[in-house]
Design a protein around this motif. Structure first.
Motif, PDB file in Angstrom:
ATOM      1  N   ARG A 110      -3.163  15.790  70.960  1.00  0.00           N
ATOM      2  CA  ARG A 110      -3.822  16.237  69.732  1.00  0.00           C
ATOM      3  C   ARG A 110      -3.977  15.049  68.809  1.00  0.00           C
ATOM      4  O   ARG A 110      -3.140  14.161  68.770  1.00  0.00           O
ATOM      5  CB  ARG A 110      -2.998  17.324  69.067  1.00  0.00           C
ATOM      6  CG  ARG A 110      -2.936  18.583  69.907  1.00  0.00           C
ATOM      7  CD  ARG A 110      -2.114  19.626  69.267  1.00  0.00           C
ATOM      8  NE  ARG A 110      -2.718  19.971  67.975  1.00  0.00           N
ATOM      9  CZ  ARG A 110      -2.321  20.964  67.239  1.00  0.00           C
ATOM     10  NH1 ARG A 110      -1.347  21.719  67.641  1.00  0.00           N
ATOM     11  NH2 ARG A 110      -2.888  21.216  66.093  1.00  0.00           N
ATOM     12  N   THR A 111      -5.025  15.058  68.041  1.00  0.00           N
ATOM     13  CA  THR A 111      -5.236  13.961  67.106  1.00  0.00           C
ATOM     14  C   THR A 111      -4.528  14.193  65.782  1.00  0.00           C
ATOM     15  O   THR A 111      -4.370  13.272  65.006  1.00  0.00           O
ATOM     16  CB  THR A 111      -6.747  13.754  66.847  1.00  0.00           C
ATOM     17  OG1 THR A 111      -7.293  14.984  66.371  1.00  0.00           O
ATOM     18  CG2 THR A 111      -7.452  13.338  68.124  1.00  0.00           C
ATOM     19  N   THR A 112      -4.092  15.416  65.539  1.00  0.00           N
ATOM     20  CA  THR A 112      -3.367  15.705  64.310  1.00  0.00           C
ATOM     21  C   THR A 112      -1.948  16.115  64.656  1.00  0.00           C
ATOM     22  O   THR A 112      -1.713  16.812  65.639  1.00  0.00           O
ATOM     23  CB  THR A 112      -4.041  16.830  63.505  1.00  0.00           C
ATOM     24  OG1 THR A 112      -4.108  17.992  64.321  1.00  0.00           O
ATOM     25  CG2 THR A 112      -5.427  16.423  63.047  1.00  0.00           C
ATOM     26  N   LEU A 113      -1.016  15.693  63.847  1.00  0.00           N
ATOM     27  CA  LEU A 113       0.381  16.031  64.068  1.00  0.00           C
ATOM     28  C   LEU A 113       0.643  17.483  63.719  1.00  0.00           C
ATOM     29  O   LEU A 113       1.324  18.198  64.434  1.00  0.00           O
ATOM     30  CB  LEU A 113       1.273  15.109  63.224  1.00  0.00           C
ATOM     31  CG  LEU A 113       2.765  15.310  63.335  1.00  0.00           C
ATOM     32  CD1 LEU A 113       3.221  15.011  64.754  1.00  0.00           C
ATOM     33  CD2 LEU A 113       3.498  14.411  62.364  1.00  0.00           C
ATOM     34  N   ALA A 114       0.101  17.914  62.620  1.00  0.00           N
ATOM     35  CA  ALA A 114       0.293  19.286  62.155  1.00  0.00           C
ATOM     36  C   ALA A 114      -0.865  19.655  61.241  1.00  0.00           C
ATOM     37  O   ALA A 114      -1.669  18.803  60.859  1.00  0.00           O
ATOM     38  CB  ALA A 114       1.615  19.405  61.410  1.00  0.00           C
ATOM     39  N   HIS A 115      -0.924  20.889  60.887  1.00  0.00           N
ATOM     40  CA  HIS A 115      -1.946  21.355  59.955  1.00  0.00           C
ATOM     41  C   HIS A 115      -1.772  20.603  58.634  1.00  0.00           C
ATOM     42  O   HIS A 115      -0.647  20.378  58.186  1.00  0.00           O
ATOM     43  CB  HIS A 115      -1.788  22.866  59.746  1.00  0.00           C
ATOM     44  CG  HIS A 115      -2.917  23.464  58.991  1.00  0.00           C
ATOM     45  ND1 HIS A 115      -2.983  23.450  57.626  1.00  0.00           N
ATOM     46  CD2 HIS A 115      -4.045  24.074  59.419  1.00  0.00           C
ATOM     47  CE1 HIS A 115      -4.088  24.036  57.232  1.00  0.00           C
ATOM     48  NE2 HIS A 115      -4.756  24.424  58.309  1.00  0.00           N
ATOM     49  N   PRO A 116      -2.862  20.200  57.997  1.00  0.00           N
ATOM     50  CA  PRO A 116      -2.756  19.447  56.742  1.00  0.00           C
ATOM     51  C   PRO A 116      -1.910  20.133  55.667  1.00  0.00           C
ATOM     52  O   PRO A 116      -1.236  19.453  54.892  1.00  0.00           O
ATOM     53  CB  PRO A 116      -4.209  19.304  56.285  1.00  0.00           C
ATOM     54  CG  PRO A 116      -5.003  19.366  57.547  1.00  0.00           C
ATOM     55  CD  PRO A 116      -4.257  20.296  58.453  1.00  0.00           C
ATOM     56  N   ALA A 117      -1.900  21.440  55.631  1.00  0.00           N
ATOM     57  CA  ALA A 117      -1.086  22.143  54.628  1.00  0.00           C
ATOM     58  C   ALA A 117       0.397  21.840  54.836  1.00  0.00           C
ATOM     59  O   ALA A 117       1.144  21.660  53.872  1.00  0.00           O
ATOM     60  CB  ALA A 117      -1.338  23.654  54.701  1.00  0.00           C
ATOM     61  N   TRP A 118       0.841  21.760  56.105  1.00  0.00           N
ATOM     62  CA  TRP A 118       2.243  21.440  56.392  1.00  0.00           C
ATOM     63  C   TRP A 118       2.556  20.001  55.988  1.00  0.00           C
ATOM     64  O   TRP A 118       3.643  19.724  55.476  1.00  0.00           O
ATOM     65  CB  TRP A 118       2.560  21.647  57.867  1.00  0.00           C
ATOM     66  CG  TRP A 118       2.595  23.072  58.266  1.00  0.00           C
ATOM     67  CD1 TRP A 118       1.680  23.744  59.031  1.00  0.00           C
ATOM     68  CD2 TRP A 118       3.583  24.040  57.900  1.00  0.00           C
ATOM     69  NE1 TRP A 118       2.037  25.053  59.168  1.00  0.00           N
ATOM     70  CE2 TRP A 118       3.215  25.265  58.487  1.00  0.00           C
ATOM     71  CE3 TRP A 118       4.745  23.986  57.147  1.00  0.00           C
ATOM     72  CZ2 TRP A 118       3.964  26.414  58.338  1.00  0.00           C
ATOM     73  CZ3 TRP A 118       5.505  25.139  57.002  1.00  0.00           C
ATOM     74  CH2 TRP A 118       5.106  26.330  57.581  1.00  0.00           C
ATOM     75  N   LEU A 119       1.627  19.105  56.232  1.00  0.00           N
ATOM     76  CA  LEU A 119       1.851  17.709  55.853  1.00  0.00           C
ATOM     77  C   LEU A 119       1.935  17.555  54.337  1.00  0.00           C
ATOM     78  O   LEU A 119       2.798  16.830  53.829  1.00  0.00           O
ATOM     79  CB  LEU A 119       0.751  16.817  56.429  1.00  0.00           C
ATOM     80  CG  LEU A 119       0.710  16.754  57.960  1.00  0.00           C
ATOM     81  CD1 LEU A 119      -0.476  15.929  58.417  1.00  0.00           C
ATOM     82  CD2 LEU A 119       2.000  16.202  58.514  1.00  0.00           C
ATOM     83  N   TRP A 120       1.058  18.244  53.615  1.00  0.00           N
ATOM     84  CA  TRP A 120       1.114  18.185  52.154  1.00  0.00           C
ATOM     85  C   TRP A 120       2.401  18.810  51.625  1.00  0.00           C
ATOM     86  O   TRP A 120       2.993  18.319  50.662  1.00  0.00           O
ATOM     87  CB  TRP A 120      -0.109  18.857  51.527  1.00  0.00           C
ATOM     88  CG  TRP A 120      -1.324  17.988  51.599  1.00  0.00           C
ATOM     89  CD1 TRP A 120      -2.430  18.173  52.377  1.00  0.00           C
ATOM     90  CD2 TRP A 120      -1.551  16.767  50.888  1.00  0.00           C
ATOM     91  NE1 TRP A 120      -3.319  17.147  52.199  1.00  0.00           N
ATOM     92  CE2 TRP A 120      -2.812  16.274  51.286  1.00  0.00           C
ATOM     93  CE3 TRP A 120      -0.813  16.035  49.962  1.00  0.00           C
ATOM     94  CZ2 TRP A 120      -3.349  15.100  50.779  1.00  0.00           C
ATOM     95  CZ3 TRP A 120      -1.353  14.854  49.457  1.00  0.00           C
ATOM     96  CH2 TRP A 120      -2.603  14.404  49.866  1.00  0.00           C
ATOM     97  N   ALA A 121       2.846  19.883  52.261  1.00  0.00           N
ATOM     98  CA  ALA A 121       4.109  20.506  51.856  1.00  0.00           C
ATOM     99  C   ALA A 121       5.271  19.551  52.078  1.00  0.00           C
ATOM    100  O   ALA A 121       6.167  19.440  51.232  1.00  0.00           O
ATOM    101  CB  ALA A 121       4.332  21.809  52.630  1.00  0.00           C
ATOM    102  N   PHE A 122       5.259  18.851  53.217  1.00  0.00           N
ATOM    103  CA  PHE A 122       6.317  17.872  53.495  1.00  0.00           C
ATOM    104  C   PHE A 122       6.303  16.751  52.462  1.00  0.00           C
ATOM    105  O   PHE A 122       7.363  16.358  51.943  1.00  0.00           O
ATOM    106  CB  PHE A 122       6.153  17.298  54.905  1.00  0.00           C
ATOM    107  CG  PHE A 122       7.092  16.170  55.190  1.00  0.00           C
ATOM    108  CD1 PHE A 122       8.447  16.403  55.329  1.00  0.00           C
ATOM    109  CD2 PHE A 122       6.628  14.871  55.286  1.00  0.00           C
ATOM    110  CE1 PHE A 122       9.332  15.367  55.580  1.00  0.00           C
ATOM    111  CE2 PHE A 122       7.493  13.827  55.532  1.00  0.00           C
ATOM    112  CZ  PHE A 122       8.845  14.071  55.678  1.00  0.00           C
TER     113      PHE A 122
END
Length: 143
Positions: A110-122
């Motif tokens: 996958r080119t993304t580690l996680a959904h952007p919402a999870w990354l912003w939450a982190f």
């Protein structure tokens, strides 16, 4: 002909596993090194640049000592030094395990580690942790 195809798939599978296994070997080596070379003794590791310049703790301050405590099977001390680092370990293991399974199954990366919402939450959690551990009421989060 069928045997050659099977061998090629096995070789391809092995090649796909090299990256996650290499990351595991590197992380394991670093963990073992920190477990042997005590970060509590002065002179073994450099001071955190942010701490040195500002006198404030960054989100990573205490992580080396946390890993040293975990290497010596002392989770209570590890939590006292950097609870965020300890809390991140299960998530990192989950993402690494998912990477291994995907590589083994031959599924595309996958080119993304996680959904952007999870990354912003982190990022938000890290920023709040960074601020709170430097305030008087958050002194229990300081290493």
């Amino acid at each position: 002909m069928k045997l050659a195809t099977t061998e090629w798939r096995g070789t391809s599978r092995f090649r796909e596993l090299l990256a996650p296994l290499g990351v595991a070997a590197l992380a394991g080596s670093a963990f073992a090194f920190v477990g042997v070379v005590d970060p509590n003794q002065p002179g073994h590791y450099p001071t955190c640049p942010f701490l040195w310049i500002t006198g404030l703790y960054c989100p990573g301050c205490g992580t080396l000592r946390t890993m040293h405590a975990l290497a010596h099977l002392d989770p209570v001390a590890a939590l006292g030094l950097n609870p965020l680092a300890v809390a991140m370990i299960p998530f990192l293991l989950f993402w690494w395990g998912r990477w291994v399974v995907r590589a083994w199954q031959g599924r595309p990366r996958r080119t993304t580690l996680a959904h952007p919402a999870w990354l912003w939450a982190f990022i938000a959690i890290v920023m709040v942790y960074w601020v709170v551990r430097n305030l008087p009421f958050g002194a229990f989060l300081a290493p």
